[in-house]
Design a protein around this motif. Structure first.
Motif, PDB file in Angstrom:
ATOM      1  N   GLY A 239      10.576  -2.033  45.203  1.00  0.00           N
ATOM      2  CA  GLY A 239      10.007  -3.255  45.746  1.00  0.00           C
ATOM      3  C   GLY A 239      10.739  -3.795  46.944  1.00  0.00           C
ATOM      4  O   GLY A 239      11.952  -3.882  46.965  1.00  0.00           O
ATOM      5  N   HIS A 240       9.990  -4.169  47.928  1.00  0.00           N
ATOM      6  CA  HIS A 240      10.548  -4.813  49.105  1.00  0.00           C
ATOM      7  C   HIS A 240       9.493  -5.775  49.616  1.00  0.00           C
ATOM      8  O   HIS A 240       8.324  -5.563  49.424  1.00  0.00           O
ATOM      9  CB  HIS A 240      10.821  -3.820  50.235  1.00  0.00           C
ATOM     10  CG  HIS A 240      11.604  -2.630  49.810  1.00  0.00           C
ATOM     11  ND1 HIS A 240      12.930  -2.489  50.054  1.00  0.00           N
ATOM     12  CD2 HIS A 240      11.228  -1.535  49.139  1.00  0.00           C
ATOM     13  CE1 HIS A 240      13.342  -1.348  49.562  1.00  0.00           C
ATOM     14  NE2 HIS A 240      12.338  -0.748  49.002  1.00  0.00           N
ATOM     15  N   ALA A 241       9.902  -6.788  50.297  1.00  0.00           N
ATOM     16  CA  ALA A 241       8.980  -7.653  51.017  1.00  0.00           C
ATOM     17  C   ALA A 241       9.813  -8.480  51.955  1.00  0.00           C
ATOM     18  O   ALA A 241      10.948  -8.812  51.653  1.00  0.00           O
ATOM     19  CB  ALA A 241       8.203  -8.543  50.056  1.00  0.00           C
ATOM     20  N   SER A 242       9.262  -8.781  53.098  1.00  0.00           N
ATOM     21  CA  SER A 242      10.055  -9.481  54.094  1.00  0.00           C
ATOM     22  C   SER A 242       9.583 -10.910  54.289  1.00  0.00           C
ATOM     23  O   SER A 242      10.154 -11.637  55.078  1.00  0.00           O
ATOM     24  CB  SER A 242       9.964  -8.732  55.424  1.00  0.00           C
ATOM     25  OG  SER A 242       8.650  -8.812  55.922  1.00  0.00           O
ATOM     26  N   LEU A 243       8.526 -11.324  53.589  1.00  0.00           N
ATOM     27  CA  LEU A 243       8.009 -12.676  53.780  1.00  0.00           C
ATOM     28  C   LEU A 243       8.985 -13.703  53.218  1.00  0.00           C
ATOM     29  O   LEU A 243       9.766 -13.393  52.329  1.00  0.00           O
ATOM     30  CB  LEU A 243       6.630 -12.806  53.113  1.00  0.00           C
ATOM     31  CG  LEU A 243       5.527 -12.047  53.849  1.00  0.00           C
ATOM     32  CD1 LEU A 243       4.277 -11.936  53.003  1.00  0.00           C
ATOM     33  CD2 LEU A 243       5.207 -12.738  55.165  1.00  0.00           C
ATOM     34  N   PRO A 244       8.933 -14.927  53.753  1.00  0.00           N
ATOM     35  CA  PRO A 244       9.961 -15.892  53.366  1.00  0.00           C
ATOM     36  C   PRO A 244       9.878 -16.400  51.930  1.00  0.00           C
ATOM     37  O   PRO A 244      10.871 -16.881  51.403  1.00  0.00           O
ATOM     38  CB  PRO A 244       9.762 -17.046  54.353  1.00  0.00           C
ATOM     39  CG  PRO A 244       8.556 -16.755  55.146  1.00  0.00           C
ATOM     40  CD  PRO A 244       8.095 -15.377  54.864  1.00  0.00           C
ATOM     41  N   ASP A 245       8.698 -16.341  51.303  1.00  0.00           N
ATOM     42  CA  ASP A 245       8.563 -16.934  49.969  1.00  0.00           C
ATOM     43  C   ASP A 245       8.728 -15.911  48.850  1.00  0.00           C
ATOM     44  O   ASP A 245       8.436 -14.729  49.015  1.00  0.00           O
ATOM     45  CB  ASP A 245       7.187 -17.574  49.808  1.00  0.00           C
ATOM     46  CG  ASP A 245       7.194 -19.017  50.255  1.00  0.00           C
ATOM     47  OD1 ASP A 245       8.272 -19.537  50.582  1.00  0.00           O
ATOM     48  OD2 ASP A 245       6.113 -19.626  50.263  1.00  0.00           O
TER      49      ASP A 245
END
Ligand SMILES: [Cu+2]
Length: 689
Positions: A54-60
């Motif tokens: 899992g990865h995600a770069s969004l701020p929330d």
């Protein structure tokens, strides 16, 4: 109980992994998904396994949570994203930050709970698979608990420094974030400060920019704990100041949120019995408008500034008596929303006026353990009360609205409900086949917007479907009966965790046509551009589907991961679909884990969604696939670099759950679903000691 962490997270603490994890205390391992964001400070009891999924770069935190099987992201703005889980979202899920539940301030959920969990400060996210236990309070579906980093008790008698800091950059919106915790801790005392700052501009899409999607957010606070002879006292104080931030699917943008959190907890014993006590307070102050970030209206009469506030006070006590836990919880929420026109001081309307909601709940849970099978059974009962003051309006508002305010006062009364919930969970924690079953009956009382929103407006608690809504004071609570079953298959290097679920909801609250007997409301809505407004109504619905994840350690260094989620939501009382339900979606990833580094390639995609809600005027969407690359690099023992390239082929696509743009003048058409960001580089540097 063994805690599972990912080897990737051990080597590279800022990579993210999702897996069945037995977290602290009484959590049921196969029934909880945990995303470990920081893999720091694991004890020898924690076992290193797997993936890097899992990865995600969004701020929330919402975007990260949405990577779990069954979950999806509802995009309403860069920092206003909501999580959907098995087709349920908003108040139907029990969403917590640091274990604390609270009422969001905006009538349109511009600050959904996970708005208060910036990704840069996240430690773990826990999601219950299946309905949450009754001890977690009311809430129809899963529980999501986003825990922020904190300074933890140390192991020695002397105070020793601790820190977990990170900074990140995302090229799509030139967004940067920096933050973390630092402090001193011994085995008895911990003292820490937490802080973060995030800022981003309008994000780039292939062929332009998504206008009105910039954001800024500041968080700071203190945390302290004292431990002696098995008794722990803890105090958390935190403030979040969100600055001007865009919400293109709504009619207004965030001017600010000033939100204070306070929490006092005790964990210990009374005599021989374990006792937990908790007091919480959250105060949200919020301003939003339709002129400072987006192009201002042409007429001075159409300028709007809305001020909203919500105060939540909670108290909870829980005592253990052998296999039994008994508890009580209280919640008191006060909220107000006032609409004004800065060009006309005589124009103001209290669209939710001095609302008071209170709840007292009692619960009992029993835990069983026999021949490798575990079970818990919980029952709870809640008494709810809600009332609104007779709405106040200024002298400068149209006569129709004054008349409606007067008419509302005539039918205004305190509303009382009694609800009961029951949850049975059965599971096995060992063996190659680990079945799990959750049977539940859960309820949800109407929220303030659904019940008291007397003025036809677009406030709908975050639906952002462009319809004008009014509430209905006489709504009944929703009641959901659900069965969620699955099996975790763990053989050699393979773990497969499929689930099936069915949820039948009676009195499901959804907008229905405003009856002709309410001509005033229809006239006001028509004046505001919607001649077919909707009124919150009790209907019947069902949601069913499946989700699964698969992890396969092909070689010691090579790993394959996949996730799939499907949910179908429909009305039972007429032939229509539920609104804003994620289509079939999933992801596959192949990862190579070197010594001190890792690299993974990922494909994410969703099918077309044609099962849309006619009632809400929902448009179908087409499917999409996007490719991402992720890396992790260990720079010594305490410093890690991680990141990736998202939307590698720079494709323009929009997810079905993305909000529809209402801001003119940019590179996204009016009414068009907000496209995902174009090709974007993400890097994150972390320091932990
Ligand atoms: Cu708002």
């Amino acid at each position: 109980m063994t805690r599972l962490l990912c080897s990737a997270a051990l080597a590279l603490p800022l990579l993210l992994c999702a897996m069945p994890a037995a977290a602290e205390d009484d959590d049921a391992a196969p029934l909880t998904d945990t995303i470990v964001v920081t893999g720091q400070r694991q004890t020898p009891l924690e076992e290193a396994t797997d993936p890097l999924s899992g990865h995600a770069s969004l701020p929330d935190a919402a975007a990260l949570t949405a990577r779990l099987p069954g979950a999806a992201l509802i995009g309403n703005g860069p920092i206003s994203g909501q999580v959907q889980f098995r087709g349920l979202f908003s108040d139907r899920l029990a969403i917590r930050v640091g274990g604390q539940s609270f009422q969001t301030g905006g009538p349109n959920a511009m600050d959904p709970p996970l708005h208060y969990a910036p990704a840069i400060l996240l430690d773990t996210i826990k999601v219950s698979r299946g309905a949450a236990p009754v001890s977690e309070g009311p809430g129809m579906g899963a529980m999501v608990d986003a825990r922020l980093k904190s300074v933890r008790f140390g192991s020695g008698t002397e105070l020793a420094p601790q820190a977990s800091l990170a900074a990140s950059y995302r090229s799509a919106d030139q967004g940067y974030a920096a933050g973390g915790v630092a402090g001193l801790a011994s085995e008895r005392l911990r003292l820490g400060v937490i802080a973060s700052w995030e800022q981003g501009s309008d994000y780039r899409i292939p062929g332009g920019h998504a206008r009105d999607t910039g954001y800024e957010r500041l968080t700071y606070g203190l945390s302290a704990g004292f431990r002696s002879q098995g008794q722990t006292l803890s105090l958390d104080l935190r403030r979040q100041e969100t600055g001007p931030s865009g919400n293109p699917p709504y009619a207004m943008d965030i001017d600010y949120f000033h939100t204070d959190f306070a929490r006092l907890g005790f964990d210990g014993r009374i005599g021989a019995l374990p006792l937990a006590l908790e007091l919480g307070y959250v105060d949200v102050r919020h301003g939003m408008d339709n002129f400072s970030l987006r192009p201002a209206p042409t007429s001075a009469a159409q300028y709007r500034y809305s001020y909203a506030e919500a105060q939540t006070m909670t108290a909870r006590a829980r005592i253990g008596i052998g296999p039994l836990a008994l508890g009580a919880d209280l919640a008191q929420v006060d909220r107000t929303v006032t609409i004004s026109n800065p060009n006309n001081p005589a124009f103001f309307i209290a669209s939710l006026d001095r609302i008071e909601q209170s709840r007292l709940g009692l619960f009992a849970e029993a835990r069983f353990d026999r021949a490798g099978w575990q079970a818990d059974l919980g029952l709870r009962i809640d008494w709810h009360r809600a009332q609104m003051a007779n709405p106040a309006v200024g002298s400068g508002v149209p006569a129709m609205i004054v008349n409606l305010a007067n008419q509302t006062a005539l039918g205004n009364a305190p509303r009382r409900d009694t609800t009961w919930d029951a949850v049975l969970r059965v599971w096995r924690e060992d063996g190659a086949l680990r079945p799990r079953l959750v049977l539940s009956r859960k309820s949800r009382v109407p929220n303030a917007v659904e019940r008291f929103s007397w003025l036809p407006t677009e406030a709908s608690g975050g639906l952002a479907d462009g319809n004008i809504y009014i509430g209905r004071q006489t709504l009944r609570p929703e009641v959901a009966w659900a069965a969620e079953a699955g099996v975790d298959v763990i053989v050699g290097g393979v773990s497969l965790r499929p689930s099936l679920f069915y949820r039948r909801v009676d009195h499901y609250i959804q907008g229905g046509p405003v009856p002709a007997s309410m001509p005033l409301q229809i006239a006001i809505a028509t004046m505001n551009g919607d001649s077919t407004p909707l009124i919150a109504s009790n209907v019947d619905a069902e949601l069913y589907g499946f989700d699964a994840d698969l992890g396969w350690q092909i070689l010691p260094q090579l790993r394959f991961d996949a996730t799939v989620s499907y949910v179908r939501g429909q009305r039972r009382d007429l032939a229509d679909n539920l609104y804003r339900i994620a289509p079939l979606n999933g992801r596959v990833a192949l990862a190579w884990q070197g010594t001190g580094w890792s690299l993974s390639g990922e494909l994410v995609g969703a099918a077309a969604q044609r099962k849309v809600s006619a009632t809400n005027g929902e448009a179908p969407s087409s499917g999409w696939v996007s490719a991402n690359l992720w890396f992790g690099l260990d720079l010594g023992k305490t410093v890690q670099l991680s990141g990736g390239i998202e939307n590698l082929f720079d494709r323009r696509y929009a997810d079905h759950l993305a909000g529809r743009n209402r801001v003119p003048g940019g590179d996204v058409g009016l009414g068009e679903r907000l496209p995902a960001a174009g090709r974007s580089l993400f890097v994150r540097l972390g320091l932990d000691f």
